[in-house]
Design an enzyme around this catalytic site. Structure first.
Site, short mmCIF file in Angstrom:
data_model
loop_
_atom_site.label_atom_id
_atom_site.label_comp_id
_atom_site.label_asym_id
_atom_site.label_seq_id
_atom_site.Cartn_x
_atom_site.Cartn_y
_atom_site.Cartn_z
N GLU A 26 31.99 12.31 48.44
CA GLU A 26 32.32 13.24 49.23
C GLU A 26 33.35 14.36 48.98
O GLU A 26 34.00 14.25 47.97
CB GLU A 26 32.57 12.62 50.58
CG GLU A 26 31.64 12.09 51.43
CD GLU A 26 30.76 13.26 52.22
OE1 GLU A 26 31.15 14.50 51.98
OE2 GLU A 26 30.20 13.01 53.28
N ARG A 109 38.93 6.30 59.62
CA ARG A 109 39.38 6.84 58.40
C ARG A 109 39.19 8.46 58.33
O ARG A 109 38.57 8.85 59.57
CB ARG A 109 38.71 6.34 57.38
CG ARG A 109 37.13 6.50 57.26
CD ARG A 109 36.70 6.14 56.15
NE ARG A 109 35.16 6.32 55.99
CZ ARG A 109 34.18 7.28 56.01
NH1 ARG A 109 35.02 8.72 55.86
NH2 ARG A 109 33.13 7.35 56.00
N ASN A 111 37.35 12.06 57.11
CA ASN A 111 36.03 12.26 56.74
C ASN A 111 35.88 13.64 56.27
O ASN A 111 36.34 14.11 55.16
CB ASN A 111 35.09 12.08 57.92
CG ASN A 111 33.62 12.12 57.45
OD1 ASN A 111 33.37 11.36 56.28
ND2 ASN A 111 32.64 12.73 58.20
N ASN A 156 31.07 15.91 60.83
CA ASN A 156 30.69 16.59 59.69
C ASN A 156 30.54 18.02 59.57
O ASN A 156 30.52 18.76 60.64
CB ASN A 156 29.45 15.97 59.06
CG ASN A 156 29.62 14.66 58.12
OD1 ASN A 156 30.67 15.05 57.25
ND2 ASN A 156 29.25 13.71 58.32
N ASP A 206 25.21 16.32 57.28
CA ASP A 206 26.38 15.74 56.69
C ASP A 206 27.39 17.11 56.04
O ASP A 206 27.48 17.95 57.09
CB ASP A 206 26.11 15.23 55.22
CG ASP A 206 27.13 14.06 54.99
OD1 ASP A 206 28.36 14.41 54.90
OD2 ASP A 206 26.77 12.93 54.70
#
Length: 302
Positions: A26, A109, A111, A156, A206
């Site tokens: 990522e 968390r 992203n 995202n 995404d």
């Protein structure tokens, strides 16, 4: 808001840049000054460094899960981590906490992230198990962390129009891409987001990046492609990628004429990985469009 069927997939020239398989690749970024690309394996706590001129790959172990970065200057990066925002010294790898984020919970968390043309840094959090509504999109502006959009399940596709007047983000969990009008000088919203596009078919929205003309290039996780959306929400192009779980693109190269794309094998069993032989690898695609430099983040008074 537009919902249309996908155009016929195209073909694209593909180069393998890194054969190592990321559990959850990522957050690719590119520093034009050093011709260096960076990306993360979030789950394995690794930061990848690729010198594009030579093809040399260096893997840096991290003490925390991190998911995205922005360049501060030639010596420093700002990392988005499970602990908050951390400055990283490129030469030594030393990390320094700049701002804690959601320190009162261990259930989230970091992203996605992207730098606005003004230098304001948008980034997001999500539940570690993608719990419904656990994520938030934030802005780091003038030295402060500002919550923008709460109750997003998997935030995202954070990216911006070239002139900084529009911001975009998606909730992967519900397949919706949003647009919001921004103050180009600050990168902060002027109004509430509106629905721009509802994704249909396989896979999910995404990571994303805009090209020089303002098209939104979005990785389709589970769909093995990059989709390009117009600022009006029309799906105008669809380019196949080698790995099923394509996760995020960024334009790279001195002319910003290639796209680096990360991928992942997260949640894939042995049979699924065998059926997707390029899972977790990182690629360069030639898609016939030009991107632009990623802005450097501004640290406010620091």
């Amino acid at each position: 808001m537009t919902t249309i069927s996908a155009p016929t997939p195209e073909t694209a020239s593909v180069t393998l840049i890194c054969a190592e398989r990321c559990h959850l690749g990522e957050g690719p970024a590119y520093d034009a000054a050093s011709d260096t690309a960076w990306w993360f394996d979030i789950v394995e706590k690794r930061l990848y460094e690729a010198r594009l001129a030579t093809g040399a790959i260096t893997v840096h172990a991290l003490p925390v899960m991190a998911s995205a970065l922005a360049m501060v200057d030639a010596e420093r990066q700002l990392l988005v981590t499970e602990s908050g925002l951390m400055l990283r010294d490129i030469a030594s790898g030393r990390l320094e906490t700049l701002a804690t984020v959601e320190a009162d919970t261990s259930g989230t968390r970091s992203n996605d992230a992207r730098v606005h043309p003004s230098g304001t840094f948008w980034f997001s959090t999500m539940g570690r198990n993608a719990e419904t509504g656990a994520g938030t999109v934030y802005a780091f502006h003038a030295g402060a962390v500002i919550p923008l959009f709460p109750a997003v399940t998997i935030p995202n596709a954070i990216c911006f129009s070239p002139d900084g007047t529009l911001g975009y983000f998606a909730d992967t969990a519900i397949g919706e891409l949003y647009r919001v009008r921004l103050d180009p000088g600050s990168g902060l919203p002027l109004e509430a987001p509106t629905l721009l596009h509802r994704h249909g078919g396989e896979g999910g929205l995404d990571g994303a990046v805009t090209d020089a003309e303002g098209l939104i290039w979005c990785a389709i996780w589970g769909g093995a492609r990059l989709n390009a959306y117009s600022p009006a929400g029309d799906l105008v192009r669809s380019v196949p990628t080698p790995a099923l779980q394509t996760s995020c693109p960024v334009f790279v190269g001195k002319g910003f004429d290639r796209v680096l794309v990360t991928s992942a094998w997260e949640h894939m069993d042995a049979d699924a990985r065998a059926a997707d032989p390029e899972h977790g690898r990182t690629f360069l695609l030639d898609i016939g469009v030009t991107g632009r430099a990623e802005p450097r983040v501004r640290l406010g008074g620091l």
